[in-house]
Write an enzyme that holds these catalytic residues in place. Sequence first.
Site, short mmCIF file in Angstrom:
data_model
loop_
_atom_site.label_atom_id
_atom_site.label_comp_id
_atom_site.label_asym_id
_atom_site.label_seq_id
_atom_site.Cartn_x
_atom_site.Cartn_y
_atom_site.Cartn_z
N GLN A 54 0.82 -1.22 0.00
CA GLN A 54 0.00 0.00 0.00
C GLN A 54 0.85 1.27 0.00
O GLN A 54 0.35 2.35 -0.28
CB GLN A 54 -0.95 0.02 1.20
CG GLN A 54 -2.02 -1.04 1.13
CD GLN A 54 -2.92 -0.98 2.34
OE1 GLN A 54 -2.63 -1.57 3.37
NE2 GLN A 54 -4.01 -0.24 2.21
N CYS A 96 -10.71 0.00 3.60
CA CYS A 96 -9.30 -0.09 3.24
C CYS A 96 -8.78 1.30 2.89
O CYS A 96 -9.45 2.06 2.18
CB CYS A 96 -9.15 -1.03 2.04
SG CYS A 96 -7.46 -1.23 1.48
N HIS A 142 -3.41 -8.33 1.27
CA HIS A 142 -2.63 -7.31 0.55
C HIS A 142 -1.28 -7.86 0.10
O HIS A 142 -0.80 -7.55 -1.00
CB HIS A 142 -2.39 -6.07 1.42
CG HIS A 142 -3.49 -5.09 1.40
ND1 HIS A 142 -3.89 -4.43 0.26
CD2 HIS A 142 -4.28 -4.61 2.39
CE1 HIS A 142 -4.88 -3.60 0.55
NE2 HIS A 142 -5.14 -3.70 1.84
#
Length: 178
Positions: A54, A96, A142
């Site tokens: 991320q 998220c 993820h």
Amino acid sequence: MSDEKLPILLVPDPRLRLKCRPVGEGDGDAVRALAPRMLATMYAAPGIGLAAPQVGSDLRLFVLDCGGKDTPEPMVLVNPEIIAESKERGLREEGCLSLPGLYADVERPQRIKIRWRELDGTRKEMEADGLLGVCMQHEMDHLNGVLFVDHLSALKRNMMLRKLAKELKNKARDAEGG
């Protein structure tokens, strides 16, 4: 160690779909530098979990804190792996940081057993359920290029992603003064 925040990647950035590589012996300095910045970024967002992809890293690492403001419990999990999960499943609303403003009920195992290494190399193992268990499973996804919307029906996922794309496009247009 720096508490400097990192930019959070948003869908549809292709880096969010890559499978992360294990942290190796030569990655120690990078991980020790990245982890506090990831925690600072997560707290500022605000969020309760953040995975390395991320923030544009391909390392198998995530941070989380399900302790709350009064009792913070920051965790850094290096090379985490889920080694067992319950047959019982439960629904819980998830969101998220890479899909801002989107929330949906996701079905996952109610309990998991997870193993990881700490920043100092210590091996840890624990069972987790409730919010912590869901957060760990979400962040593990993820590391494998999976987003929470991938657990939804194609129709619901596509509706949500179109809504997000429209909102991000409008924000960009407004930022340009148009």
